[in-house]
Design a protein around this motif. Structure first.
Motif, mmCIF file in Angstrom:
data_model
loop_
_atom_site.group_PDB
_atom_site.id
_atom_site.type_symbol
_atom_site.label_atom_id
_atom_site.label_comp_id
_atom_site.label_asym_id
_atom_site.label_seq_id
_atom_site.Cartn_x
_atom_site.Cartn_y
_atom_site.Cartn_z
ATOM 1 N N ARG A 44 0.824 -1.205 0.000
ATOM 2 C CA ARG A 44 0.000 0.000 0.000
ATOM 3 C C ARG A 44 0.857 1.254 0.000
ATOM 4 N N ARG A 96 -3.239 11.035 -5.218
ATOM 5 C CA ARG A 96 -4.262 11.392 -4.244
ATOM 6 C C ARG A 96 -4.592 10.149 -3.432
ATOM 7 N N GLU A 97 -5.171 10.360 -2.244
ATOM 8 C CA GLU A 97 -5.667 9.230 -1.445
ATOM 9 C C GLU A 97 -7.177 9.119 -1.633
ATOM 10 N N LEU A 98 -7.655 7.910 -1.839
ATOM 11 C CA LEU A 98 -9.105 7.644 -1.894
ATOM 12 C C LEU A 98 -9.350 6.271 -1.289
ATOM 13 N N TRP A 99 -10.341 6.182 -0.384
ATOM 14 C CA TRP A 99 -10.676 4.924 0.294
ATOM 15 C C TRP A 99 -9.476 4.326 1.027
ATOM 16 N N GLY A 100 -8.609 5.189 1.571
ATOM 17 C CA GLY A 100 -7.451 4.683 2.302
ATOM 18 C C GLY A 100 -6.401 4.047 1.419
ATOM 19 N N ARG A 101 -6.387 4.401 0.145
ATOM 20 C CA ARG A 101 -5.360 3.900 -0.771
ATOM 21 C C ARG A 101 -4.776 5.060 -1.561
ATOM 22 N N GLN A 121 -13.707 16.952 -2.803
ATOM 23 C CA GLN A 121 -12.436 17.151 -2.095
ATOM 24 C C GLN A 121 -11.211 17.179 -2.985
ATOM 25 N N PHE A 122 -11.319 16.735 -4.239
ATOM 26 C CA PHE A 122 -10.120 16.618 -5.076
ATOM 27 C C PHE A 122 -9.930 17.899 -5.885
ATOM 28 N N ARG B 96 -1.341 14.796 2.236
ATOM 29 C CA ARG B 96 -2.681 14.824 1.668
ATOM 30 C C ARG B 96 -2.868 16.150 0.955
ATOM 31 N N GLN B 121 -13.280 12.468 3.723
ATOM 32 C CA GLN B 121 -12.438 11.940 2.654
ATOM 33 C C GLN B 121 -11.053 11.494 3.095
ATOM 34 N N PHE B 122 -10.613 11.886 4.284
ATOM 35 C CA PHE B 122 -9.228 11.584 4.670
ATOM 36 C C PHE B 122 -9.181 10.272 5.440
ATOM 37 N N GLN B 123 -8.660 9.236 4.796
ATOM 38 C CA GLN B 123 -8.595 7.907 5.402
ATOM 39 C C GLN B 123 -7.142 7.458 5.446
ATOM 40 N N PRO B 124 -6.738 6.828 6.543
ATOM 41 C CA PRO B 124 -5.342 6.379 6.618
ATOM 42 C C PRO B 124 -5.053 5.244 5.627
#
Lengths: 256, 256
Positions: A44, A96-101, A121-122, B96, B121-124
């Motif tokens: 990841r 970018r991060e989406l769904w923790g990825r 948000q993007f 982010r 929207q911010f997920q680890p």
């Protein structure tokens, strides 16, 4: 215009050979001298290198060509600026991060007067049409799925979304979240799969021949996706116009 | 626990001297050997390097010590894993995008049983308490402001938010969006400002003395923020517990 390079592999693979030939197009054998970048997924995790210098002369690119970062999903880009100045924030790949990825995107093409409605948000950091397209795709994927869907479902959603971008111009792109690599062709994109029995290959852009049979194990397999073929003695397949392919474990996956 | 290093500068500054001493704490003079990372802003652009190897022995860190990347905002981290495995996605700094700007965060401390409600929207991507705290801060900043507010407003919002994190444990952190650098101390953090008339300094962790008067112009100025002082012959100021400071153009800014 720019050039794209992607690797999707069954096992962690060192991209030095492909990246070396590719870098020559960043200012030496071709004119894409306005920045470059490369992203390596490790599980990841993500290593993303971007630079607004010429790839053929960048010390960072030179270091990476000699440093064996192994990855199952790699996306690289050399830039010829058309829309957006030569600045670090305009260098591809974007992430970018989406769904923790982490998601990584690189684009080749021109989208004319492309100002999609980015209401979520993007938001783009730089000024390229490419990053706007990436932000819009991320926004629409986020609206279409509550959490990370399967590779097949994501492929179907991307297929539905792409006509809305294509009408603004050409969009050859590579996209990955570390599980799969999506490749879309508007105008020009090629791929091949290197697998057992491995053969030897010679770069087009530099005098370097590698015998993959000596470097690989039978279980290794890598799909290489690139704007124009990187080697002179391998069989590259051209994408059809408006074709979207998804690669998993080094192979294209058919999605009905 | 980990160690933090931040630089906030009036003019683009090369961090080689500070980063060299700091890297020694990543496995050589200290035991923070579970990964490292460094982020350099260049305008709105960002270069982020992360590695799960030991900073003192990493070839990438060695390359960066010798490669003069100049930046006005730099955040570095060496990790001693407590919560979250030694994996690339758990290496700090994290980044982010918010309001079309990159945000970078690194943390030192332990937040026990910290599972904030992350509903936006911010997920680890990884499994650290640190990235959860960063995602929560980003979420709450996004809820508090419709677009990028002033440095002063952001500082006031962070001050309001931090007690909600602090009750789970210690949170020393560095945060930057390329305009300013926020530094928060729970337990241990020091800073100094290097400015005209520049003097000389010797690293604590390595035998290296630099005369900053020879390297700098009168308009240069750099605030250096670090967990424990990096040099033996400069005057470092300790943060107060629960103190949040914001640095702009190489100076701490008072926010009433």
């Amino acid at each position: 215009m720019c050039q794209l390079l992607g690797l999707n592999c069954a096992t962690p693979t060192d991209a030095s050979f492909s990246f070396t030939g590719f870098c020559q197009r960043g200012g030496a054998t071709d004119h894409h001298a306005d920045g470059w970048g490369i992203a390596f997924f490790e599980g990841r995790g993500l290593r993303l290198f971007v630079d607004h210098q010429c790839a053929a002369e960048s010390r960072m690119a030179e270091f990476l060509r000699s440093y064996p970062l192994k990855s199952r999903n790699i996306i690289a880009h050399v830039r010829k600026a058309t829309i957006g100045d030569v600045r670090l924030e305009n260098a591809h790949p974007f992430s970018r991060e989406l769904w923790g990825r982490h998601w990584v995107f690189a684009h080749n093409g021109d989208l004319k007067d492309y100002q999609p409605r980015l209401h979520s948000q993007f938001q783009p950091v730089g000024t390229t049409d490419s990053e706007r397209a990436f932000c819009w795709l991320m926004q629409e994927l986020a609206k279409s799925h509550a959490g990370l869907p399967s590779v097949e479902e994501l492929t179907l959603t991307l297929r539905e979304l792409l006509p809305q971008v294509r009408r603004f111009g050409s969009i050859n792109f590579l996209l990955s979240n570390g599980d799969a690599l999506w490749a879309h062709c508007s105008t020009k994109l090629h791929y091949l799969v290197r697998q057992h029995p491995f053969t030897q290959a010679t770069l087009m852009d530099q005098d370097w021949t590698v015998n993959f049979a000596e470097l690989n194990q039978p279980g290794d397999r890598a799909a290489v996706i690139v704007t124009t073929p990187l080697t002179r003695n391998e069989q590259w397949t051209a994408f059809e116009p408006d074709e979207l392919k998804v690669f998993v474990d080094g192979l294209p996956v058919e999605v009905a």
